[in-house]
Design a protein around this motif. Structure first.
Motif, PDB file in Angstrom:
ATOM      1  N   ASP A 366       0.858  -1.192   0.000  1.00 47.25           N
ATOM      2  CA  ASP A 366       0.000   0.000   0.000  1.00 47.25           C
ATOM      3  C   ASP A 366       0.890   1.237   0.000  1.00 47.25           C
ATOM      4  O   ASP A 366       1.576   1.512   0.985  1.00 47.25           O
ATOM      5  N   SER A 367       0.906   1.966  -1.106  1.00 49.86           N
ATOM      6  CA  SER A 367       1.794   3.130  -1.228  1.00 49.86           C
ATOM      7  C   SER A 367       1.260   4.355  -0.495  1.00 49.86           C
ATOM      8  O   SER A 367       1.970   5.360  -0.373  1.00 49.86           O
ATOM      9  N   ASN A 368       0.020   4.298   0.019  1.00 52.08           N
ATOM     10  CA  ASN A 368      -0.577   5.473   0.668  1.00 52.08           C
ATOM     11  C   ASN A 368      -0.347   5.519   2.173  1.00 52.08           C
ATOM     12  O   ASN A 368      -0.767   6.457   2.831  1.00 52.08           O
ATOM     13  N   ARG A 369       0.311   4.516   2.739  1.00 53.25           N
ATOM     14  CA  ARG A 369       0.531   4.486   4.182  1.00 53.25           C
ATOM     15  C   ARG A 369       1.949   4.969   4.511  1.00 53.25           C
ATOM     16  O   ARG A 369       2.763   5.233   3.618  1.00 53.25           O
ATOM     17  N   LYS A 370       2.237   5.064   5.811  1.00 49.76           N
ATOM     18  CA  LYS A 370       3.592   5.445   6.227  1.00 49.76           C
ATOM     19  C   LYS A 370       4.563   4.325   5.866  1.00 49.76           C
ATOM     20  O   LYS A 370       4.243   3.148   5.992  1.00 49.76           O
ATOM     21  N   ALA A 371       5.755   4.721   5.459  1.00 53.61           N
ATOM     22  CA  ALA A 371       6.710   3.750   4.927  1.00 53.61           C
ATOM     23  C   ALA A 371       7.310   2.875   6.022  1.00 53.61           C
ATOM     24  O   ALA A 371       7.470   3.291   7.167  1.00 53.61           O
ATOM     25  N   ARG A 372       7.628   1.649   5.628  1.00 58.08           N
ATOM     26  CA  ARG A 372       8.427   0.763   6.466  1.00 58.08           C
ATOM     27  C   ARG A 372       9.244  -0.117   5.535  1.00 58.08           C
ATOM     28  O   ARG A 372       8.881  -0.323   4.379  1.00 58.08           O
ATOM     29  N   GLY A 373      10.352  -0.642   6.046  1.00 57.41           N
ATOM     30  CA  GLY A 373      11.226  -1.457   5.202  1.00 57.41           C
ATOM     31  C   GLY A 373      12.443  -1.915   5.964  1.00 57.41           C
ATOM     32  O   GLY A 373      12.416  -2.049   7.194  1.00 57.41           O
ATOM     33  N   THR A 374      13.552  -2.145   5.231  1.00 60.75           N
ATOM     34  CA  THR A 374      14.747  -2.768   5.807  1.00 60.75           C
ATOM     35  C   THR A 374      15.996  -2.045   5.333  1.00 60.75           C
ATOM     36  O   THR A 374      16.056  -1.550   4.214  1.00 60.75           O
ATOM     37  N   VAL A 375      17.009  -2.032   6.202  1.00 64.41           N
ATOM     38  CA  VAL A 375      18.318  -1.471   5.858  1.00 64.41           C
ATOM     39  C   VAL A 375      19.101  -2.527   5.082  1.00 64.41           C
ATOM     40  O   VAL A 375      19.297  -3.651   5.565  1.00 64.41           O
ATOM     41  N   ILE A 376      19.541  -2.181   3.856  1.00 68.74           N
ATOM     42  CA  ILE A 376      20.356  -3.107   3.057  1.00 68.74           C
ATOM     43  C   ILE A 376      21.812  -3.009   3.489  1.00 68.74           C
ATOM     44  O   ILE A 376      22.480  -4.007   3.716  1.00 68.74           O
ATOM     45  N   GLU A 377      22.307  -1.796   3.589  1.00 66.30           N
ATOM     46  CA  GLU A 377      23.681  -1.576   4.056  1.00 66.30           C
ATOM     47  C   GLU A 377      23.782  -0.172   4.630  1.00 66.30           C
ATOM     48  O   GLU A 377      22.919   0.676   4.379  1.00 66.30           O
TER      49      GLU A 377
END
Length: 696
Positions: A366-377
């Motif tokens: 869902d592109s309309n919500r607050k972002a979340r994700g992961t650190v690659i480096e």
């Protein structure tokens, strides 16, 4: 008779392969395995005709329903507005009735009283604004209370509560949930989810062409479109194939892949496993397969170097079947694509198969919500400070957002895409480089956008405290000593084991013997088996999978031992297979009572050897770590394999006999009943320490 593949027919009908498979199974009772299955020409034509009829009927129905739908919408809106007015009126009447029951005097006081919500602290200015009072008056009251405070000074809850009483205001503290990531993980179901690009990692053996395939993809696709970039700035880029995007992570190797998974970061959707057609399955290929299976990630096999004279595609497919990877043209479900990174043959087909695999997974965000994700480096740049490469997995990340990354925080001052260009926002599956963090995070840390920087700081500090407490507490990894208790508590349903041995025959024998120990309460599963010394990769995989490591006639390297202690991974070494089986059996029924514990004292490296006829072989050694004592037992290790176990018969410094030699010193030693010492051998000294029996 001509044949048509499912995915090709889905393209013609402009629907997804998954939708077509469901239609074929439910409406036509045609058994289909996957999107690579084939259909007869008659069936394909029949389905096309039915779809054409449905589309014409739907058009007519739409035309008939258009005027009616406008009227319905108008009536529905009118009814909704009437219902809203009725609801408001009922609510107002109910409130008026409730207010009559209250005492008039108390009611007037309640009406005048202001309610203020605050967190752990609040500044004098913020409190004055919420009280609707001049700052000078608030500071004056604080002085009467004995508190000398400036305009930007923070007040604690008790002080703010007392001050609120002076101004007839009720100060209450907000209930905060800043224990970790729980508050973010609850919102998993997305209402407005849309398809996102797949995130792909390329893995395989050394020199099988991982980098060459990535280069071929970059030259063939990235330079043709603005959707991609090169990997000079960050270790990820995006390519476009048939209007669909694919995000590639610069190959991290299976060790980094598993390290991220050990931190709970599942960032890869699909793995491209590269196997050379002239070389076949190699040890590192096997490790990559086991890591992918443990992570439960779909595999697309790229059989590379098909242009070489010794290439044999069928031999590679045969070797893959030995590891339960059966090619789809052999009746399995694993997609195998012959490619040549040198001639660019098959690259387009490979990318198309990746798109089809992702289509079957139904990757959504869902592109309309607050972002979340992961650190690659992440790294510390001298000029720019902490720099982190993030992969946005959900929502949209914007410049200026306040983010929480693991146990660090910050506000995004600048964002760069994979070509090094400044950008203001990034959607799902897009890798970006950001500036503005307070510290350098770890690869694999999760990030979440929060409402403001103050919240991010408080949550980061709370996480640091939790991590500190976890380090002080005992580890919760699986070990044979407490296996029975964890089985009884329901924590362990499956005991994962990693096997290392000196020869391949021992690996297979141990794997089969261990898997036969499975019971109704716990299943024993060997997730990886290989020849050679126990290394850091094994420990990392064990940490990610909550596994124990069993070694036969092999020893862990120094780095592996250190990492195992840090991660709390249980490493056990044996010389006899039955000892290992007996230990695991005893642990599973709660009867394991070890009486002795091996304590490694130190390691010496053989630098020179002398042969003396009356004595035998004398080894000139350098103590690399710990110490060597005269009465300790020793094992001789050559290339990570234990070749002999015995005792020290003599230990000397120059001409003098000594009891022990410490790190950094040289010595001469002879080993009882062993004269085949060679330069480069390691001599590991250990003692068996008696411990109290552990009754479970």
């Amino acid at each position: 008779m001509a044949k048509t593949r499912v995915y090709e027919l889905a393209k013609e009908l402009d629907i997804t392969s998954k939708e077509l498979i469901e239609i074929l199974l439910n409406e036509f009772s045609i058994k289909i395995k996957n999107h690579m299955s084939v259909l007869d020409e008659e069936d394909a034509e029949l389905i096309k005709e039915l779809f054409d009829d449905d589309s014409e009927n739907s058009k007519k129905q739409d035309m008939d329903d258009t005027p009616k739908s406008i009227v319905d919408e108008y009536e529905e809106d009118a009814n909704n507005s009437v219902e809203e007015k009725k609801t408001k009126k009922k609510k107002q009447i109910k409130e008026d009735c409730n207010n009559v029951d209250l005492d008039n005097k108390n009611q007037e006081e309640l009406d005048d009283q202001i309610t203020i919500e605050m967190e752990d602290t609040i500044t004098v200015k913020e409190l004055a604004d919420k009280l609707n009072k001049p700052i000078t008056e608030v500071i004056k009251q604080l002085m009467f209370m004995g508190v000398m405070a400036a305009i930007n000074q923070e007040l604690d809850f008790n002080t703010a509560e007392k001050l609120g009483e002076k101004f007839n205001a009720l100060v209450i503290q907000k209930e905060q949930n800043i224990t970790g990531v729980e508050e973010f993980e609850e919102d998993i179901e997305e209402n407005d989810a849309e398809t996102r690009p797949p995130v792909v990692t390329v893995m395989g053996h050394v020199d099988h062409g991982k980098t060459s395939i990535l280069d071929a993809i970059r030259k063939a696709k990235v330079t043709e479109t603005e959707a991609g970039g090169i990997t000079q700035h960050i270790g990820a880029y995006t390519v476009k194939i048939n209007g669909e995007k694919i995000s590639f992570l610069d190959t991290p190797g299976h060790a980094a892949f598993t390290t991220m998974r050990a931190r709970g970061a599942q960032i890869t959707d699909i793995v491209i496993l590269v196997v050379a057609a002239d070389d076949g399955i190699m040890p590192q290929t096997l490790e990559a397969i086991n890591h992918c299976k443990a992570a439960n990630v779909p595999i697309v096999v790229a059989i590379n170097k098909i242009d070489k004279p010794g290439a044999n595609i069928d031999r590679v497919k045969q070797e893959l079947t030995e590891h339960n990877l059966i090619a789809e043209d052999w009746g399995g479900d694993v997609i195998c694509v012959p490619v040549s990174a040198h001639t660019k043959e098959g690259i387009d087909t490979l990318l198309e198969m990746v798109i089809l695999t992702s289509e079957m997974q139904e990757l959504k965000a869902d592109s309309n919500r607050k972002a979340r994700g992961t650190v690659i480096e992440a790294k510390l740049d001298k000029g720019r400070g902490p720099v982190a490469t993030l992969l946005v997995q959900n929502g949209t990340l914007n410049r200026g957002d306040s983010i929480l990354v693991g146990s660090t925080y910050g506000r995004i001052r600048a964002m760069f895409d994979d070509k090094g260009n400044k950008i203001n926002s990034a959607g799902p599956s897009i890798p970006v480089e950001i500036l503005g963090l307070s510290e350098v995070p770890d690869a694999g840390d999760r990030f979440n956008v929060v409402k403001d920087e103050k919240t991010a700081r408080n949550m980061a500090e709370n996480r640091k405290e939790n991590l500190r407490e976890q380090r002080l507490q005992t580890t919760n990894r699986v070990s044979l000593e407490d296996l029975y208790n964890q089985i009884q508590e329901g924590k362990v349903k499956e005991l994962s084991v990693i096997v290392r041995a000196d020869v391949q025959g021992s690996v297979e024998a141990v794997k089969q013997s261990l898997e036969k120990l499975s019971t109704d309460s716990v299943k024993v599963r060997v997730i990886h088996g290989a020849v050679g010394a126990i290394n850091e990769t094994d420990v990392t995989l064990a940490a990610a999978s909550d596994a124990i490591i069993i070694g036969f006639n092999v020893r862990p390297s120094n780095n592996a031992t250190t990492l195992a202690e840090k991660e709390g991974v249980n490493v056990r070494t044996y010389r006899v297979i039955y000892d290992a089986l007996d230990d695991i059996k005893a642990a599973m029924v709660g009867m394991l009572e070890p009486e002795y514990k091996e304590v490694v004292l130190g390691t010496a490296e053989v630098r020179l050897t002398y042969k003396i006829s009356s004595i035998g072989t004398v080894a000139g050694c350098y103590i690399t770590n710990g110490k060597i004592t005269r009465n300790s037992k020793v094992r001789v290790i050559r290339d990570g394999i234990v070749i002999f176990e015995s005792e020290i018969s003599s230990l000397k410094r120059f001409k003098d006999d000594v009891k022990e030699v410490a790190t950094g010193y040289e010595c001469g030693m002879t080993i009882e009943k062993f004269n085949d010492l060679k330069e480069g051998d390691l001599v590991e000294a250990y003692i068996m320490e008696e411990i109290k029996p552990k009754h479970i």
